[in-house]
Design an enzyme around this catalytic site. Structure first.
Site, PDB file in Angstrom:
ATOM      1  N   GLY A   1       4.669  51.194 130.087  1.00  0.00           N
ATOM      2  CA  GLY A   1       5.589  51.081 128.957  1.00  0.00           C
ATOM      3  C   GLY A   1       6.777  50.209 129.306  1.00  0.00           C
TER       4      GLY A   1
ATOM      5  N   ILE B   1      13.696  51.978 127.832  1.00  0.00           N
ATOM      6  CA  ILE B   1      14.022  52.330 129.212  1.00  0.00           C
ATOM      7  C   ILE B   1      13.144  51.565 130.195  1.00  0.00           C
ATOM      8  CG2 ILE B   1      13.842  54.219 130.888  1.00  0.00           C
ATOM      9  CD1 ILE B   1      14.936  56.097 128.745  1.00  0.00           C
TER      10      ILE B   1
ATOM     11  N   TYR C   1       6.938  67.812 121.777  1.00  0.00           N
ATOM     12  CA  TYR C   1       7.554  66.913 122.759  1.00  0.00           C
ATOM     13  C   TYR C   1       8.067  67.699 123.963  1.00  0.00           C
ATOM     14  CZ  TYR C   1      10.422  63.110 124.621  1.00  0.00           C
ATOM     15  OH  TYR C   1      10.969  62.149 125.437  1.00  0.00           O
TER      16      TYR C   1
END
Length: 267
Positions: A9, A14, A142
């Site tokens: 990612g 981030i 989550y």
């Protein structure tokens, strides 16, 4: 010789901030993206990798080893958000979230561990979340997926320690990234039993992300961890209140902590 770093990612948020920071520090950085051909401004190589596809993971790791001969640091950063009342989140979306946030990082670790054992060294940094330390309303899935990654990392750390490999968790709080745009939102259903409370909570969550910290703070923290001769098991990166919420969970009675969370989320 510069350390070889793999960041899942790595095309935005981030992951991108970490990759750029480490690149400027002289590391050999490989980022990943499901569609790297769509990214035109990357300053480090982006390989095709979908953490939900074990074959793409194996191919990306093999490519790095072929080019650089080793993998020193893996940063399991790829992840997605999900919100909604548990009762109203489609089961397929719950499974999709765990595929990305939990099973994906496991497959990445399985792919790099043989090479790290050969090297007799390696560092795996799993990006979890402060939300993984507590069950948060309308973020149940989550919290669960990130909490599961925290626990499995603790266990794996002990299993691979004798091979010279270190596993560590970094739990960020809210950072100003595009995660809110990319996460699955269970729709606000007119007439739903959760319509009012979920609507209020969703607005609060989006506000927290918008007002979140600069992702470069995470990048600097990751750099320090890589440089550390003996990384800790857990790191928490975020505002004082976010980190303090974990301390409060340890010391407050359960019902008092629950009451505090419900007041925070206006429930």
């Amino acid at each position: 010789m510069s350390k070889v770093v793999l960041i899942t990612g790595g095309s935005s948020g981030i992951g991108k901030a970490i990759g750029e920071f480490l690149h400027h520090k002289g590391f050999t950085v490989y980022g990943t993206s499901r569609n790297p051909e769509r990214i035109s401004n990357a300053i480090f190589p982006l390989l095709q990798l979908d953490v939900r596809n074990a074959e793409s993971i194996q191919a990306a790791v093999a490519q790095i080893i072929k080019i650089s001969g080793r993998v020193d640091v893996v940063i399991n950063n790829a992840g997605v958000g999900i919100t909604g009342p548990l009762e109203e989140i489609p089961m397929q979306e719950i499974k999709n979230n765990f595929e990305t946030n939990f099973f994906g990082p496991i497959d990445v670790m399985k792919a790099v561990l043989p090479q790290m054992r050969l090297q007799k060294s390696g560092l795996i940094i799993n990006i979890t979340s402060i939300a993984g330390y507590m069950g948060l309303p309308y973020r149940s899935v989550y919290s669960a997926s990130k909490g599961a990654l925290e626990l499995i990392s603790e266990a794996l750390r002990m299993e691979v320690k004798s091979f010279g490999i270190t596993i560590t968790n970094v739990a960020p709080g809210d950072f100003a990234t595009n995660i809110a745009a990319g996460r699955f939102h269970a729709p606000l259903i007119k007439g739903s039993a959760y319509e009012k409370t979920y609507g209020k909570t969703l607005a609060t969550m989006d506000e927290h992300v918008t007002q979140g910290s600069n992702p470069n703070e995470m990048a600097e923290a990751i750099f320090k961890i890589i440089q550390s001769p003996s990384p800790k098991i857990h790191y928490k990166i975020g505002s004082f209140l976010q980190k303090f919420s974990i301390v409060l969970k340890r010391i407050l009675p359960d019902k008092q902590y629950e009451k505090m969370l419900m007041k925070h989320y206006k429930l």
